[in-house]
Design a protein around this motif. Sequence first.
Motif, PDB file in Angstrom:
ATOM      1  N   ILE A 398       0.822  -1.212   0.000  1.00  0.00           N
ATOM      2  CA  ILE A 398       0.000   0.000   0.000  1.00  0.00           C
ATOM      3  C   ILE A 398       0.859   1.266   0.000  1.00  0.00           C
ATOM      4  CG2 ILE A 398      -2.016  -1.096   1.047  1.00  0.00           C
ATOM      5  CD1 ILE A 398      -1.164   0.067   3.719  1.00  0.00           C
ATOM      6  N   ASP A 399       2.135   1.135   0.411  1.00  0.00           N
ATOM      7  CA  ASP A 399       3.023   2.293   0.340  1.00  0.00           C
ATOM      8  C   ASP A 399       3.325   2.674  -1.098  1.00  0.00           C
ATOM      9  OD1 ASP A 399       3.341   2.700   3.121  1.00  0.00           O
ATOM     10  OD2 ASP A 399       4.825   1.078   3.208  1.00  0.00           O
ATOM     11  N   SER A 451      -7.888  -1.646  -2.346  1.00  0.00           N
ATOM     12  CA  SER A 451      -6.491  -1.253  -2.162  1.00  0.00           C
ATOM     13  C   SER A 451      -6.350   0.261  -2.089  1.00  0.00           C
ATOM     14  CB  SER A 451      -5.643  -1.801  -3.310  1.00  0.00           C
ATOM     15  OG  SER A 451      -5.650  -3.204  -3.315  1.00  0.00           O
ATOM     16  N   ALA A 455      -4.770   2.216   1.069  1.00  0.00           N
ATOM     17  CA  ALA A 455      -3.639   3.130   0.928  1.00  0.00           C
ATOM     18  C   ALA A 455      -3.975   4.514   1.458  1.00  0.00           C
ATOM     19  CB  ALA A 455      -3.225   3.209  -0.546  1.00  0.00           C
ATOM     20  N   GLN A 459      -2.106   6.330   4.676  1.00  0.00           N
ATOM     21  CA  GLN A 459      -1.413   7.616   4.577  1.00  0.00           C
ATOM     22  C   GLN A 459      -1.973   8.625   5.562  1.00  0.00           C
ATOM     23  OE1 GLN A 459      -0.724   8.870   0.579  1.00  0.00           O
ATOM     24  NE2 GLN A 459      -0.013  10.896   1.128  1.00  0.00           N
TER      25      GLN A 459
END
Length: 511
Positions: A398-399, A451, A455, A459
């Motif tokens: 996810i980064d 996804s 993400a 964040q």
Amino acid sequence: MRALRMGAHLRRPDYSLPMTSVIRRALGALLPCCAFALALASLWGTSARGDIGVVLSEALDESVGKVTRAGHSAVYFSRVCPETPVKLRPCRPDEMGSIISNYTTLGEDQPFEWNDVPLSVFLYGVDDPQFRPLIGLPQIKRALEENYRTEHLAGYCASEFCRTSNKPEWREMVGATLERSLYIFVVHTSLDQDLAFIKQFNSSPNVNHFNGVTRNCATFVRAVVDFYYPHSAHADYLNDFLMTSPKAIARSFTRFGLRHAELDLRVLHFAQLPGTIKRSSQARSGTEQFCRTKKFYPPMVWFAPYGMPAAAGAYYLTGRFNPERELEKHPAVVLAASGRNTGRAGIRANQADGDEPAKTTREQAVGTPAEWKQYQTDFDGILGEAVAEKLIPGRDYIDHFAAQLQNTGTPVLGPHGGMWLEISEGGQTTRLGVSANNVFSSSSNSHLAYSLLLASAHQMLKSPKDRRESMDEFKADWQTLQRGRTRVWESLAESHTTQPARQAMLVSARP
């Protein structure tokens, strides 16, 4: 405009602020729209009382902003709307208001000093907030700009420079939260004030004479708010080296609002959208930038050894102003959204007619450390589940997810305003809805949508508190994440074979 800059010589409008009953509306059906509605709730007023607000936008890492970190200043109106980008009118009941601002050069065919854009266009680049994007990517920002140019600037932006260059600064008024965070410091206005302003502004020349020292965005904002409330905003020449900065205007306007309790000062924060666009930085005054930027220390010590102590003394004694703390002290008051999936919301003052005080608490605005810690713990569990079930290849997936979308996704604007990404890899193309109204569409890849939500939540959770959205907004986003989690598992169950579904999800996944 010259008349506006001499606000003290204009007839001062009636300052009466009649009280009215609160407009209450039902919550919208779409959860993604609710987050936007809650954020805007303190900005849409009743017909008898409007709002004006000073917008303090964070600094971008480009041009002179790399050095000054001054940010940008603009003005919000709840009851003044654009008939065209260069002509004002009263807002209709179904409109949220607008943002007016000037720049070094708007880059349009005529040298206009200012443009006025709808609030939703300024914040998210769309006319209807239900179509707001959920992620900030350069190609999405550009697509929103082009759509706005086609729909609203057709008669003002015909030259090749205006249409194709990145330098025209009308682009900064489209989807501002994709590239920076911002605060809005809001007080009430009367109808007479709004109508007088519209008349005066429409009759004044709209010709650009921008000067970074004497006629910049901050002096423009000062002229506008001083028309409503003379001497409500002023420069801080000591801390800004004889210039006027956006932060000085925000600070002085906030203090004016605190001195006049009847104006009901409120502060709202709009966080930069998660994505790949570089994070903005806090707006600073001149002395603050010198004190907080280490690269300035050696030349200051060498060329002006007495300058550094003087700058530090001026800042720490007279120049400190923290927008996040003002948000915590004077958070906006939220009611509810309307029932037409527009994300529109009503508000109430801190003290309505015959009502008990209705206040948004600090916890609603920014949350508590315990709440954010609990959400982080719960998110770690959800993420671990996705890894264990091989829905995603690993925690670090996810980064990199937003970067992979930027590298492989092509933005496509839907017929009703929603934004899509077409993602091609290995000869196959899949579509991902990246707007609040289409992320769960049947045409949107449910695995990629999940996804995207993972993400975005990741964040936001790892960001410092002045980079996060409000707790109410995050709670709405969390419900959306849970909805996506349910949908992806239902999709897997219906497929009767998990591996192909997982492969579809992992299109563009691996760096």
